[in-house]
Design a protein around this motif. Structure first.
Motif, short mmCIF file in Angstrom:
data_model
loop_
_atom_site.label_atom_id
_atom_site.label_comp_id
_atom_site.label_asym_id
_atom_site.label_seq_id
_atom_site.Cartn_x
_atom_site.Cartn_y
_atom_site.Cartn_z
N ASP A 169 2.63 -7.95 4.74
CA ASP A 169 3.65 -9.33 3.87
C ASP A 169 2.22 -9.31 2.88
O ASP A 169 2.25 -10.12 1.74
N SER A 170 1.46 -9.03 2.70
CA SER A 170 -0.41 -8.94 2.26
C SER A 170 -0.76 -7.21 1.75
O SER A 170 -1.87 -7.16 1.34
N ALA A 171 -0.32 -6.29 2.60
CA ALA A 171 -1.68 -5.06 2.29
C ALA A 171 -0.51 -4.00 2.03
O ALA A 171 0.66 -4.00 2.98
N CYS A 172 -1.00 -3.21 1.06
CA CYS A 172 0.04 -1.94 1.09
C CYS A 172 -1.06 -0.78 -0.42
O CYS A 172 -1.96 -1.80 -0.86
N GLN A 173 -0.36 0.01 -0.42
CA GLN A 173 -1.07 1.41 -0.76
C GLN A 173 -0.52 2.27 -1.31
O GLN A 173 0.90 2.02 -0.74
N ALA A 174 -0.56 2.52 -2.59
CA ALA A 174 0.12 3.76 -3.51
C ALA A 174 -1.18 4.62 -4.07
O ALA A 174 -2.35 4.56 -3.68
N VAL A 175 -0.59 5.96 -3.47
CA VAL A 175 -1.27 7.11 -3.07
C VAL A 175 -0.43 8.10 -3.90
O VAL A 175 0.60 8.33 -4.22
N VAL A 176 -1.41 8.98 -5.32
CA VAL A 176 -1.40 10.20 -5.43
C VAL A 176 -2.24 10.78 -5.21
O VAL A 176 -3.20 10.91 -4.57
N GLU A 177 -1.84 12.73 -5.32
CA GLU A 177 -2.36 13.36 -4.87
C GLU A 177 -2.79 14.23 -6.10
O GLU A 177 -2.19 14.34 -6.91
N THR A 178 -4.04 14.35 -5.58
CA THR A 178 -4.72 15.32 -7.14
C THR A 178 -5.45 16.55 -6.67
O THR A 178 -4.98 16.43 -5.79
N LEU A 179 -6.15 17.04 -7.65
CA LEU A 179 -6.77 18.66 -7.32
C LEU A 179 -7.52 18.42 -6.12
O LEU A 179 -9.22 19.25 -5.70
N GLY A 180 -8.60 17.15 -6.34
CA GLY A 180 -9.43 16.75 -5.61
C GLY A 180 -9.66 15.70 -5.07
O GLY A 180 -10.25 15.15 -4.36
N PRO A 201 2.43 -6.89 -2.32
CA PRO A 201 1.91 -6.17 -2.66
C PRO A 201 2.20 -5.10 -2.60
O PRO A 201 1.11 -4.14 -3.02
N CYS A 202 3.40 -4.29 -2.36
CA CYS A 202 2.95 -2.75 -2.59
C CYS A 202 3.59 -2.81 -4.13
O CYS A 202 3.55 -1.72 -5.28
N VAL A 203 3.91 -4.00 -4.86
CA VAL A 203 4.64 -4.23 -6.40
C VAL A 203 3.77 -3.54 -6.72
O VAL A 203 3.43 -3.33 -8.50
N GLU A 204 2.64 -4.52 -6.80
CA GLU A 204 1.34 -4.62 -6.90
C GLU A 204 0.14 -3.38 -6.90
O GLU A 204 -0.09 -3.42 -8.18
N ALA A 205 0.15 -2.88 -5.68
CA ALA A 205 -0.42 -1.99 -5.65
C ALA A 205 0.03 -1.15 -6.02
O ALA A 205 -0.57 -0.13 -7.63
N GLN A 206 1.77 -0.28 -6.73
CA GLN A 206 2.07 0.76 -7.88
C GLN A 206 1.59 0.57 -8.94
O GLN A 206 1.53 1.19 -10.00
N LYS A 207 1.74 -0.95 -9.58
CA LYS A 207 1.27 -1.18 -11.22
C LYS A 207 0.30 -1.11 -11.26
O LYS A 207 -0.19 -0.12 -12.25
N LYS A 208 -0.77 -1.16 -10.19
CA LYS A 208 -2.30 -0.86 -11.02
C LYS A 208 -2.46 0.38 -10.73
O LYS A 208 -3.29 0.82 -11.76
#
Length: 221
Positions: A169-180, A201-208
């Protein structure tokens, strides 16, 4: 208590914490083993070349140089591979345009991996955003316990969203892969037990994350 100190005392958090300490945990929740084909770009290079042409500062129409590596799979064995360190490489004025102000580097790992935190806006109460670069790919993130869902940028690059098993209910991470390597934005709230707290938290991480990618020309609303 200072937010950065609070972050260090939470016992760290979510996927990135477990990955960086070398732990491998069985996945919980509805987790898939790879990014859905529907969100995996056919050619990361083609997508990112197009994105580079779109890079512009939000609202002012002034073109800027991209500060995030091209999105796509990476190979750590490639002699040209260099791990991306966002907090050491993204200019402060760019971060401010993304609503990330008052950067604080994480002690120790901050300088090594380019990890930093920012106080969230007042409406979030006591909460932070964390930016991080990592050499761990999606497959490694999927071995961390918690719930994983998928989204995509407007150009089709997959976004992995990891909801922490113990702080769902309080922590979530949004991740993309890059060439680095991977680039992620984490949101964590310290409003423990606040029944009136309405932010996911997932909505906020993803939005940012999407805000940062949009400023860099890698996502469009």
């Amino acid at each position: 208590m200072h937010l950065l100190r609070k972050l260090r005392h939470t016992g760290i958090l979510f996927a990135a914490g477990a990955i960086l300490t070398g732990c491998t945990i069985n996945i919980g929740g509805e987790t898939t083993g790879a990014a859905p084909e529907s969100v995996v770009p056919e050619s990361s290079t083609e997508l990112t070349d197009e994105n580079t042409d779109l890079a512009a500062a939000a609202g002012d129409g002034i073109e800027v140089e991209p500060v995030i590596p091209p999105l796509g799979e990476f190979d750590r064995s490639d002699p040209d591979y260099v791990q991306y360190k966002p907090c050491l490489e993204i200019p402060d004025d760019f971060l401010e345009k993304a609503g990330l102000r008052g950067k604080e580097m994480m002690e120790g790992v901050g300088e090594v991996d380019g990890i930093c935190t920012f106080a969230a806006d007042p409406e979030h109460g006591e909460a932070i955003f964390k930016l991080q670069g990592s050499r761990h790919d999606f497959a490694t993130h999927l071995r961390v316990s918690g719930e994983v869902t998928w989204d995509a940028t407007s150009f089709g690059a997959p976004i992995l969203i990891h909801r922490d098993e113990y702080l769902a209910d309080s922590a979530c991470q949004a991740v993309v892969e890059t060439l680095g390597g991977t680039f992620s934005v984490t949101f964590q709230s310290f409003e423990y037990g606040n029944e009136k707290y309405q932010f996911d938290p997932c909505v906020e991480a993803q939005k940012k994350l999407k805000t940062v990618l949009e400023l860099d020309g890698k996502h469009e609303n």
